[in-house]
Design an enzyme around this catalytic site. Sequence first.
Site, PDB file in Angstrom:
ATOM      1  N   LYS A 189     -19.589  60.345  83.948  1.00  0.00           N
ATOM      2  CA  LYS A 189     -20.742  61.516  83.427  1.00  0.00           C
ATOM      3  C   LYS A 189     -21.307  62.151  84.854  1.00  0.00           C
ATOM      4  O   LYS A 189     -21.325  61.825  85.950  1.00  0.00           O
ATOM      5  CB  LYS A 189     -21.863  60.810  82.685  1.00  0.00           C
ATOM      6  N   ASP A 239     -27.839  53.759  81.325  1.00  0.00           N
ATOM      7  CA  ASP A 239     -26.976  54.695  81.104  1.00  0.00           C
ATOM      8  C   ASP A 239     -25.958  54.227  80.137  1.00  0.00           C
ATOM      9  O   ASP A 239     -25.021  54.901  79.756  1.00  0.00           O
ATOM     10  CB  ASP A 239     -26.202  54.965  82.491  1.00  0.00           C
TER      11      ASP A 239
HETATM   12  P1  ATP Z   1     -25.789  54.449  88.326  1.00  0.00           P
HETATM   13  O1  ATP Z   1     -25.328  54.125  86.891  1.00  0.00           O
HETATM   14  O2  ATP Z   1     -26.641  53.692  88.891  1.00  0.00           O
HETATM   15  O3  ATP Z   1     -25.791  55.952  88.508  1.00  0.00           O
HETATM   16  P2  ATP Z   1     -23.329  54.524  90.051  1.00  0.00           P
HETATM   17  O4  ATP Z   1     -22.507  55.346  89.244  1.00  0.00           O
HETATM   18  O5  ATP Z   1     -23.916  55.403  91.121  1.00  0.00           O
HETATM   19  O6  ATP Z   1     -24.402  53.868  89.116  1.00  0.00           O
HETATM   20  P3  ATP Z   1     -21.654  52.102  89.750  1.00  0.00           P
HETATM   21  O7  ATP Z   1     -20.314  52.583  90.045  1.00  0.00           O
HETATM   22  O8  ATP Z   1     -22.316  51.922  88.453  1.00  0.00           O
HETATM   23  O9  ATP Z   1     -22.895  53.308  90.566  1.00  0.00           O
HETATM   24  O10 ATP Z   1     -22.211  50.939  90.827  1.00  0.00           O
HETATM   25  C1  ATP Z   1     -23.537  50.636  91.046  1.00  0.00           C
HETATM   26  C2  ATP Z   1     -23.410  48.988  91.963  1.00  0.00           C
HETATM   27  O11 ATP Z   1     -22.812  48.174  90.671  1.00  0.00           O
HETATM   28  C3  ATP Z   1     -22.172  48.833  92.942  1.00  0.00           C
HETATM   29  O12 ATP Z   1     -22.281  49.106  94.079  1.00  0.00           O
HETATM   30  C4  ATP Z   1     -21.340  47.729  92.408  1.00  0.00           C
HETATM   31  O13 ATP Z   1     -21.631  46.732  93.356  1.00  0.00           O
HETATM   32  C5  ATP Z   1     -22.050  47.393  90.949  1.00  0.00           C
HETATM   33  N1  ATP Z   1     -21.355  46.874  89.914  1.00  0.00           N
HETATM   34  C6  ATP Z   1     -21.298  45.796  89.060  1.00  0.00           C
HETATM   35  N2  ATP Z   1     -20.092  46.094  88.010  1.00  0.00           N
HETATM   36  C7  ATP Z   1     -19.279  47.097  88.384  1.00  0.00           C
HETATM   37  C8  ATP Z   1     -18.334  47.653  87.786  1.00  0.00           C
HETATM   38  N3  ATP Z   1     -17.960  47.057  86.738  1.00  0.00           N
HETATM   39  N4  ATP Z   1     -17.974  48.958  88.092  1.00  0.00           N
HETATM   40  C9  ATP Z   1     -18.574  49.456  89.370  1.00  0.00           C
HETATM   41  N5  ATP Z   1     -19.626  48.829  90.084  1.00  0.00           N
HETATM   42  C10 ATP Z   1     -20.048  47.558  89.548  1.00  0.00           C
END
Ligand code: ATP
Length: 310
Positions: free
Chosen positions: A19, A149
């Site tokens: 997103k 989210d």
């Molecule tokens: P946000 O929803 O906080 O904006 P983001 O998109 O920046 O998140 P994500 O890819 O969701 O970041 O990952 C955030 C952290 O969550 C990562 O550093 C990772 O260690 C952890 N994590 C736990 N499960 C997952 C998963 N299934 N996929 C990605 N990251 C994960």
Amino acid sequence: MATPLAPEADWVRVRVSGKINLALRVGAVRPNGYHPLSTVFQSVSLFDEVGVRWDEPGRFSVTVTGDQADQVPADDRNLAVKAARLLARSYGPSRLGAELSIRKTIPVAGGMAGGSANAAGALLACSVLWDLDITPDELRAYGAQLGADVPFQLMGGTALGTGRGDELVPVLSRGSYHWVLALSEDELSTPAVFRRFDELNPDAPVDLPMPTDVMNALVSGDAAALGRVLANDLEPAAAAMRPGLLQVLAAGRELGALGAIVSGAGPTCAFLAANEAAAVDLSVQLSSQGLCRAIRRVTGPVPGARLITT
Ligand code: ATP
């Protein structure tokens, strides 16, 4: 001897999307630790796949493959495993178990809610695998327990999010938008960006305005108008932590993007293009500047978590 692969028919598979926040208004942190948000989400065509199949009761495991798989925890810290365990606790802890597989394309810790997307995928996939009697609203309520989210990542499309971003109303959006994403070499921690936001905005309001300019642009289907009103209150905080982001945003603007924005808490940057040909041009030129890890062209809105039927 190698274990034979389980038949494909054993797996329930779900496709989930990344997103972008077209508007992200952030208020002063509340006593419960959350920030009030007023945001417009759009799902874009960058997809992860979440698969689940039966395992022994109480047993949960996950295998992660694809882009940046080594940066995703492959144990109980994984949000998809947390999602499966949450459902199992409510619907049959002595009966339910699951083996999960995740194929990543959505950047990890990139501000595109990839972990939340995987949690949404696991909720939907497990509810089908275990044949649970559960409504979409109930699934979204479980999602909200896992992260702000997750409800949007179940729903997809375009939506206004208030509260923590988990109180959702669909937003009317005409047409398809062409985006170029600049993926960053390193990650940004969402909680750390919010902490920097607090430092930079000691007088942030509690009541937030509705992002009506963005919603009006979406109704008219006018990409140029949308490009002018993209807004992210977290951008200064993300840029303070990664000054290179300002250079990436400026490069996209100079190359003719209709709008440029940090996605969520960053560090992914999103550039809006007038059409597919403009997006191709922009992606080639941005790529040649070598400012980021990778460039992806995507469109939005696309659906949220959906079963893959073969
Ligand atoms: P946000 O929803 O906080 O904006 P983001 O998109 O920046 O998140 P994500 O890819 O969701 O970041 O990952 C955030 C952290 O969550 C990562 O550093 C990772 O260690 C952890 N994590 C736990 N499960 C997952 C998963 N299934 N996929 C990605 N990251 C994960």
